[in-house]
Design an enzyme around this catalytic site. Structure first.
Site, PDB file in Angstrom:
ATOM      1  N   ARG A  97      32.423  39.085  62.201  1.00 34.73           N
ATOM      2  CA  ARG A  97      32.011  38.095  63.194  1.00 34.73           C
ATOM      3  C   ARG A  97      30.586  37.604  62.950  1.00 34.73           C
ATOM      4  O   ARG A  97      30.321  36.396  63.026  1.00 34.73           O
ATOM      5  CB  ARG A  97      32.115  38.698  64.597  1.00 34.73           C
ATOM      6  CG  ARG A  97      31.793  37.734  65.719  1.00 34.73           C
ATOM      7  CD  ARG A  97      32.870  36.675  65.864  1.00 34.73           C
ATOM      8  NE  ARG A  97      32.619  35.470  65.105  1.00 34.73           N
ATOM      9  CZ  ARG A  97      33.577  34.651  64.702  1.00 34.73           C
ATOM     10  NH1 ARG A  97      34.833  34.897  64.945  1.00 34.73           N
ATOM     11  NH2 ARG A  97      33.269  33.574  64.023  1.00 34.73           N
ATOM     12  N   LYS A 132      13.544  20.965  67.938  1.00 41.21           N
ATOM     13  CA  LYS A 132      14.583  21.341  68.906  1.00 41.21           C
ATOM     14  C   LYS A 132      15.630  22.205  68.205  1.00 41.21           C
ATOM     15  O   LYS A 132      16.750  21.781  67.931  1.00 41.21           O
ATOM     16  CB  LYS A 132      15.205  20.099  69.526  1.00 41.21           C
ATOM     17  CG  LYS A 132      14.214  19.284  70.351  1.00 41.21           C
ATOM     18  CD  LYS A 132      14.834  18.016  70.885  1.00 41.21           C
ATOM     19  CE  LYS A 132      13.819  17.205  71.695  1.00 41.21           C
ATOM     20  NZ  LYS A 132      14.380  15.933  72.188  1.00 41.21           N
ATOM     21  N   ASP A 215       9.055   5.980  70.174  1.00 36.99           N
ATOM     22  CA  ASP A 215       9.818   6.799  71.107  1.00 36.99           C
ATOM     23  C   ASP A 215      10.724   5.958  72.000  1.00 36.99           C
ATOM     24  O   ASP A 215      10.252   5.175  72.829  1.00 36.99           O
ATOM     25  CB  ASP A 215       8.862   7.626  71.962  1.00 36.99           C
ATOM     26  CG  ASP A 215       9.586   8.585  72.885  1.00 36.99           C
ATOM     27  OD1 ASP A 215      10.585   9.183  72.442  1.00 36.99           O
ATOM     28  OD2 ASP A 215       9.167   8.727  74.048  1.00 36.99           O
TER      29      ASP A 215
END
Length: 294
Positions: A97, A132, A215
């Site tokens: 896993r 991020k 932006d």
């Protein structure tokens, strides 16, 4: 390529989280049981994290024989086998896993990046990531971005200056913010200023900013910013840029498009591990190096 020491700690932390005091399910098999297994792609995409995946298995059991059959950055089709591993059943199942978690997530980042880069095909605009990222995984995620054909933005707060709206407000404007930053940094460090208006773009250029972030500007504003700056600074488009709109942004003439979604909300690329027949293996034969890979 990353060196193993750069991510070994992450692997150990992930295994500790998953294994704790031991794998209760794998304990149903005797230690002498061994097998072969293969990891294969269940969908097409861009590979990343193969060596990390291998290291997960080797960390659980150094005697496992792990063969990597592809390279990071390669395109993979559904059904393609990318790793073969042989050895103790307990070890393979205990590592499964965690190994797949790394491989699936990093391949998802690489695949999402590749799709974004593909939208800019034929244009000079570069696709980059942002800060991020998932806590603790930034280095690996940024590596995956490169494997997908993208480039990296700054790695952290320490390697470049980015003056955002709050910095500018607290400093009393763009020029005083840039001047204060310039006094604090070395000559190798660049300054980027976040701009929401064309007036701010002009002020940022006049203050000597090397990089200007546009932006959340619309396409018309981006076109005007490119004309205004005329090569005096690197222009980065950021904010609200989604799949399908990337090429239109690139066609405005901006130099860079930064996309947080390729790391913070990417969908994993699906892989699976299939195990073969389980056979008995004595401890002595293991120590002699006679394992199922022979």
């Amino acid at each position: 390529m990353l060196a193993a020491f750069q991510y070994q700690g992450l692997i150990e932390q992930a295994l500790q989280e998953d294994l704790g005091t031991g794998d209760l399910s794998a304990a149903i098999f005797p230690e002498s049981a061994w097998t072969k297994a293969k990891i294969y792609a269940k969908q097409k995409g861009t590979l990343c994290g193969l060596e990390v995946t291998k290291q997960v298995f080797k960390t659980v059991d150094a005697q496992l024989d792990v063969k990597v059959l592809a390279k990071d950055g390669e395109k993979v089709e559904r059904g393609t086998v990318v790793i073969e591993v042989s050895g103790r059943v307990r070890s393979i199942l205990s590592a499964e896993r965690t190994a797949l978690n790394f491989l699936q997530h990093l391949s998802g980042v690489a695949s999402a990046t590749y799709q974004a880069v593909k939208e800019c095909e034929g244009l000079p605009t570069r696709i980059t990531d942002t800060r991020k990222t998932l806590p603790g995984l930034r280095m690996l995620q940024k590596y995956a971005v490169r494997m997908g054909g993208g480039q990296n933005h700054r790695f952290g707060l320490y390697d470049a200056v980015m003056l955002k709206d709050n910095h500018i407000a607290a400093a009393g404007g763009i020029r005083p913010a840039v001047e204060a930053a310039r006094r604090q940094i070395g000559h190798m460090v660049k300054i980027e200023v976040e701009c929401e208006t064309l007036a701010q773009v002009e002020e940022a250029v006049a203050s000597g900013s090397e990089v200007i972030m546009l932006d959340n500007m619309d396409l018309e504003e981006m076109h005007k910013a490119v004309e205004m700056v005329n090569g005096r600074a690197v222009l980065e488009a950021s904010g609200g840029i989604k799949k399908g709109s990337i090429r239109a942004v690139a066609e405005t003439g901006v130099d860079v498009i930064s996309i947080g979604a390729i790391t913070h909300s990417v969908k994993a690329l699906d892989f699976s591990l299939d195990i073969g027949d389980i056979k008995a293996q004595t401890k002595e034969r293991w120590e002699d190096g006679e394992n199922c890979a022979k």
